[in-house]
Design a protein around this motif. Structure first.
Motif, PDB file in Angstrom:
ATOM      1  N   THR C  35      -5.390  -2.979  -7.430  1.00 15.50           N
ATOM      2  CA  THR C  35      -4.802  -1.642  -7.588  1.00 15.50           C
ATOM      3  C   THR C  35      -4.489  -1.019  -6.242  1.00 15.50           C
ATOM      4  O   THR C  35      -3.483  -0.331  -6.079  1.00 15.50           O
ATOM      5  CB  THR C  35      -5.724  -0.700  -8.384  1.00 15.50           C
ATOM      6  N   GLN C  36      -5.339  -1.241  -5.256  1.00 13.32           N
ATOM      7  CA  GLN C  36      -5.079  -0.696  -3.926  1.00 13.32           C
ATOM      8  C   GLN C  36      -3.850  -1.356  -3.299  1.00 13.32           C
ATOM      9  O   GLN C  36      -3.014  -0.684  -2.684  1.00 13.32           O
ATOM     10  CB  GLN C  36      -6.296  -0.917  -3.014  1.00 13.32           C
ATOM     11  N   ALA C  37      -3.745  -2.670  -3.473  1.00 11.95           N
ATOM     12  CA  ALA C  37      -2.585  -3.369  -2.912  1.00 11.95           C
ATOM     13  C   ALA C  37      -1.307  -2.910  -3.599  1.00 11.95           C
ATOM     14  O   ALA C  37      -0.278  -2.665  -2.957  1.00 11.95           O
ATOM     15  CB  ALA C  37      -2.765  -4.875  -3.068  1.00 11.95           C
ATOM     16  N   CYS C  39      -0.684  -0.082  -5.207  1.00 11.56           N
ATOM     17  CA  CYS C  39      -0.347   1.336  -5.065  1.00 11.56           C
ATOM     18  C   CYS C  39      -0.366   1.831  -3.624  1.00 11.56           C
ATOM     19  O   CYS C  39      -0.046   2.986  -3.364  1.00 11.56           O
ATOM     20  CB  CYS C  39      -1.290   2.201  -5.906  1.00 11.56           C
ATOM     21  N   GLY C  40      -0.763   0.980  -2.697  1.00 10.69           N
ATOM     22  CA  GLY C  40      -0.790   1.391  -1.299  1.00 10.69           C
ATOM     23  C   GLY C  40       0.609   1.430  -0.730  1.00 10.69           C
ATOM     24  O   GLY C  40       1.565   0.965  -1.335  1.00 10.69           O
ATOM     25  N   ALA C  41       0.729   1.972   0.479  1.00 14.39           N
ATOM     26  CA  ALA C  41       2.035   2.133   1.096  1.00 14.39           C
ATOM     27  C   ALA C  41       2.745   0.802   1.302  1.00 14.39           C
ATOM     28  O   ALA C  41       3.963   0.723   1.264  1.00 14.39           O
ATOM     29  CB  ALA C  41       1.881   2.852   2.441  1.00 14.39           C
ATOM     30  N   ALA C  42       1.948  -0.241   1.479  1.00  9.91           N
ATOM     31  CA  ALA C  42       2.567  -1.542   1.731  1.00  9.91           C
ATOM     32  C   ALA C  42       3.159  -2.142   0.463  1.00  9.91           C
ATOM     33  O   ALA C  42       4.013  -3.011   0.527  1.00  9.91           O
ATOM     34  CB  ALA C  42       1.550  -2.486   2.339  1.00  9.91           C
ATOM     35  N   THR C 123       0.560   2.617 -14.344  1.00  9.25           N
ATOM     36  CA  THR C 123       0.293   2.033 -13.026  1.00  9.25           C
ATOM     37  C   THR C 123       0.631   3.010 -11.914  1.00  9.25           C
ATOM     38  O   THR C 123       1.721   3.582 -11.884  1.00  9.25           O
ATOM     39  CB  THR C 123       1.120   0.751 -12.851  1.00  9.25           C
ATOM     40  N   CYS C 124      -0.325   3.220 -11.025  1.00  4.32           N
ATOM     41  CA  CYS C 124      -0.167   3.993  -9.804  1.00  4.32           C
ATOM     42  C   CYS C 124      -0.002   5.494 -10.013  1.00  4.32           C
ATOM     43  O   CYS C 124       0.223   6.232  -9.050  1.00  4.32           O
ATOM     44  CB  CYS C 124       0.966   3.476  -8.912  1.00  4.32           C
TER      45      CYS C 124
END
Lengths: 635, 212, 127
Positions: C35-37, C39-42, C123-124
């Motif tokens: 989830t971090q990958a 929804c993160g900026a990258a 999602t996100c």
């Protein structure tokens, strides 16, 4: 006239030899160089009480400041230092060292049938480092530069830009310094619990107290390095100019929060799990029955800490992270209550089905269960993300965690003090004042913390140094302050009772409660070598196994398993407790104190930015370790 | 089923006086000593520290679209892999040194330790040189990438240095003869090196993942 | 059923105790990391969406925990007649089997709750 010489008790010559082998060095030097777990436990006890007093004074000043609106007893800056130091003191310098350092050190070897911890010199080192780290951090208070960004010290408030003084540097270095002591203690307990049990004490026959301390130690071992990493990053950002938390250069302030709470949430379970262990020792003694559902309670203690590693982001529900990230933590938060519930159920069932005698220790445990359940109910409410977003950073949260910390950690500590007072001092305590002290503290803490739920829901936020009138908060705040002072009276009565009892109460024999575990099979207080023979163990309640105790008396009479050829104790296999080897333990040593002082110099030099000298002090530490390691235990 | 502890013939290990007694005692005892467990616990703690550093690396990476950021070269592949291969080759001599000490073969033990120490020290010297060279290209205070890069790598080098000090200490101790304490230490230190080598693989793997 | 040796029983006991815990821990770390990958900026760079990852983790987690529970129950049944306070290894194995049977149920609930919720939510979207 013929003189009749009374017959010597069977095995007396072996006891005499043990007394000679294990005699401690007299005087102050003996205390400075001690490696005896009981002496180290007592050193921790008195030192943590001093910090408890300091944390309590900080709390009462805050409560006085908040008793009425628009007070000016302290400035906002001082108030910031007060709430930060109160949290830091109570968590790192009272509860953890009191439960692990004092209770754990004194009791674990006794409960597992050992003569000392696995690494006695390292045990002493833990204490001296703990003391040094406490003095280090309290120096900041006396210099007017105490940590002032809360015990969780969020960035960017704690960055050099917004907190330019040395306050946060004291925080970073003091926390890392203290965590060395706790890590050493945690490692000590884990190895001791696995390797130093009496032969025959397989894991399924180990007292629940030891399961609780094993859980807490595993928690400390895996949580503290994360805090260290975090504070290293902050120290580097503040002093070297790195950008871990600086969004302008690719860093993230949320990184601090994640790392802090990955440590911080397990930490709060670490605070209460040893207290669960104290409760599971007291209840069987005052109900005279085995604890209900023993395997479930044992695994529950480990599960609370293990699952507790997976709930951390429930402290971050208001930070704007995506829901799909948060649900992992909401789910774990919901289920982490189940192991605690299993334990509460087992305790209550034991008290109801056994014939409970509500002496002072059990009163404190009953109070603990009430406060823990209350705090636990508000805790479950936080897993609902929308609800949490409303109440986070309000007094509702303060109410919750004080019910848990005061109720579930401090109450059992007080109960444990009464329970083991006869064992440690050889005197009983006065029962009536004990019971009165319980009721005063119980009323005081509920008056102090319950209104905080209400005033939090009415909108009063955390860490405000004052508030305006007319918001409906005033009466509640005043009541809380009154509650705080009532609690103070109760605590003074508690300690006054123990002090007077020490000098005036009748002597205690070795087993006043008919307690379940091995510490009750030896004298009050125990001799330096704890047990004259390696005890026979066939159940988790050895003091109730009369046949085994009879076998021990027979062993002593014949000199079997006395282990008096040196400073000896047995070692076993970790799971099944099969007898593995006989090891020599070290005697007194000056190196732990010396090393703690050298480390203190390292941290002081880092604080005042003398990095080269800090490096030299580090080399001094290595030289001290070399000197330490040169004398092997058998020499 | 389990033997009566009073009847089990259990060795007095630390109390063993001669090398022959030490060897016999170490062979007869059941399971690794407390010293080894203490080292396992230390390794668990340090591995968690590295876990926090590695977690931080990926957390910062997920927040940063260009990684490594513009102006910072991608990490080299060949030299680090060769170096860590050399370091990994010191694990067998360290373990063999322990085995030799436990069997009473002191000269063999010392020989293995000297061999390992030379390679370990050489590795460390090369890495320090490389670290300083890199710092001249881009400093630690450039951005979040450089911050975590040098902290993670520096922490790894610090643990290698600690291991070198352990190896040197053990050599000095074994120069004075054999005791159970020294055999226990040899076992603990050999496993420390296994852990540091595995950690170094994890660290280099993490840093090299920037190329993906 | 054929007789199980003491050694096999011990393996089953440890698997029953540890596999469920490991499954939950893995599902948490990888699931949260995904989830971090994502929804993160990258942003997600592998082309496999969050929901597919979470469904796979949910399935694998539930399977592993059920197998662990089966192992624990097997040990419990095979040690019938022994008390958990009795001599090791059998007493100890029964003790840990009882412990594991309870623990695995808790882990199962966490995995099912978190797995389904991570798929059901948009999602996100911010919490």
């Amino acid at each position: 006239m013929a003189v009749v010489v009374p017959p010597r008790p069977a095995g007396a010559e072996y006891v005499e030899r043990l007394e000679r082998q294990w005699a401690s060095r007299p005087g102050v030097l003996g205390w400075l160089t001690t490696t005896d777990h009981k002496r180290i436990g007592l050193l921790y006890f008195w030192t943590t009480l001093a910090f408890f007093g300091a944390g309590g004074v900080e709390a009462l000043i805050m409560r006085t400041q908040l008793s009425t609106p628009n007070e000016h007893i302290v400035s906002p800056g001082t108030y910031d230092e007060l709430f930060s130091m109160h949290g830091i003191t109570m968590i790192f310098f009272f509860i953890i060292p009191m439960t692990t350092g004092a209770f754990g050190n004194y009791l674990i070897p006794l409960m597992i049938g050992a003569r000392d911890m696995a690494f006695p010199r390292m045990n002493a080192l833990s204490y001296w480092i703990f003391l040094a780290s406490g003095l280090f951090i309290y120096t900041s208070l006396f210099m007017g530069m105490a940590p002032n960004a809360g015990w969780f010290d969020y960035v960017p408030l704690a960055s050099r830009q917004f907190d330019p003084g040395r306050n946060i540097d004291f925080y970073c270095l003091g926390i890392i310094f203290n965590s060395i002591a706790s890590t050493l203690t945690a490692g000590q307990f884990i190895v001791t619990i696995f390797k130093s049990r009496a032969p025959g004490m397989s894991l399924n026959r180990m007292p629940l107290f030891c399961f609780a301390f094993l859980a807490a130690s595993l928690g400390l071992l895996f949580a503290l390095p994360v805090l260290s990493a975090n504070t290293i990053f902050l120290f580097l950002d503040r002093n070297i100019g790195t950008h871990f938390f600086d969004p302008a250069r690719g860093g993230s302030p949320l990184l601090w929060q994640h790392l802090f709470w990955i440590f911080g949430h397990p930490e709060v379970y670490i605070l209460i799990v040893p207290a669960f262990g104290i409760a599971t020792s007291i209840i069987p003694a005052f109900t005279q029955r085995r604890l209900t559902a023993f395997p479930l309670v044992a695994i529950a203690e480990l599960l609370v800490v293990f699952i507790g590693f997976g709930v951390w982001a429930h402290h971050m529900f208001a930070t704007g992270m995506p829901t799909i990230s948060m649900v992992f933590f909401a789910a774990a938060t919901a289920m982490v209550v189940i192991p605690s519930t299993i334990q509460v159920f087992a305790w209550c069932m034991s008290m109801v089905t056994g014939s409970a005698r509500f002496r002072t220790p059990l009163l404190f445990i009953a109070g603990f269960i009430f406060m823990f359940v209350t705090g636990g109910l508000t805790g479950i409410m936080f897993l609902a993300i929308p609800f949490d977003q409303q109440v986070t950073d309000t007094y509702f949260i303060i109410a919750h965690f004080h019910y848990i910390i005061f109720g579930a950690a401090v109450f059992p500590i007080f109960g444990g003090m009464y329970f083991w007072f006869p064992k440690v001092t050889g005197r009983m305590y006065f029962e009536r004042p004990g019971q009165i002290s319980f009721w005063i503290i119980f009323v005081g803490t509920n008056l102090l913390f319950f209104p905080m739920h209400i005033v939090g829901l009415l909108g009063m936020t955390r860490r405000v140094y004052t508030y305006p009138g007319g918001l409906g908060w005033t009466a509640f705040n005043f009541a809380e302050t009154v509650g705080g002072f009532i609690t103070l009276v109760g605590i003074l009565l508690l300690f006054g009772n123990l002090v007077v009892s020490y000098f005036r109460a009748p002597r205690a024999d070795q087993d006043p409660w008919h307690g379940p575990t091995l510490e009750w099979t030896t004298t009050s207080p125990p001799p330096e070598y704890n047990f004259a023979v390696v005890p026979t163990v066939t159940s988790p309640y050895p003091n109730w196994d009369d046949a085994d105790r009879e076998r021990d008396r027979a062993k002593l009479a014949r000199g079997v398993l006395v282990l008096d050829e040196g400073h000896e104790q047995p070692a076993v296999t970790p799971v099944d407790g099969r007898f593995a080897e006989i090891v020599e333990m070290p005697n007194e040593s000056p190196w732990p104190v010396v090393l703690a002082i050298s480390l203190a110099l390292v941290f002081t030099m880092l604080l005042i930015e003398k990095y080269v000298i800090a490096g030299l002090m580090g080399i001094l530490c290595l030289i001290t370790l070399l000197a330490w390691s040169w004398k092997e235990p058998q020499e | 089923m389990s033997a009566d502890p009073a009847r089990v013939p259990v060795p007095r290990t630390t109390g063993a006086e001669s090398p022959a007694e030490v060897v016999a005692a170490v062979r007869r005892r059941a399971g690794p000593p407390a010293a080894w467990w203490g080292m396992v616990v230390l390794i668990a703690s340090e591995a968690t520290l590295f876990g926090a550093f590695i977690g931080t690396y990926y957390y910062l990476r997920f927040e940063t679209p260009v990684w490594p950021p513009l102006g910072i070269p991608e990490p080299k592949v060949v030299v680090p892999l060769i170096l860590i291969g050399c370091l990994a080759l010191t694990a067998p001599p360290m373990l063999l040194a322990y085995r030799a000490a436990a069997a009473g073969r002191l000269r063999a033990a010392r020989g293995y330790l000297v061999l390992a120490l030379v390679v370990q020290a050489g590795y460390f010297a090369f890495e320090v040189h490389d670290f300083r060279d890199q710092l001249h290209t881009y400093g630690i205070t450039r951005n979040a990438y450089s911050s975590i890069y040098y902290t993670l790598l520096g922490a790894d080098h610090a643990h290698v240095l600690l291991g070198i000090l352990f190896t040197a200490w053990l050599l000095a101790k074994l120069a004075g003869g054999l005791t159970t304490y020294r055999v226990n230490a040899a076992q603990a230190i050999a496993w420390y090196w296994v852990a540091v080598i595995l950690l170094t693989f994890a660290v280099i793997g993490t840093l090299l993942s920037a190329r993906v | 059923m054929s007789a199980l040796s003491l050694r096999s029983l011990a393996v089953l006991q440890w698997f029953g105790l540890l596999a469920g815990a490991g499954a939950w821990a893995g599902q948490l770390v990888v699931g949260f990391g995904v989830t971090q990958a994502e929804c993160g900026a990258a942003g997600s760079r592998f082309g496999i969406g969050n929901d597919v990852w979470q469904a796979a983790l949910l399935g694998a987690g539930v399977l592993a925990i059920l197998v662990a529970e089966a192992a624990a129950v097997t040990v419990f049944l095979r040690t019938r007649g022994t008390s958990y306070e009795e001599e090791p290894p059998v007493g100890r194995m029964r003790f840990f089997a009882i412990a594991a049977m309870a623990a695995n149920l808790i882990f199962l609930m966490i995995v099912v709750l978190s797995g389904t919720a991570s798929i059901a939510n948009v999602t996100c979207r911010q919490a």
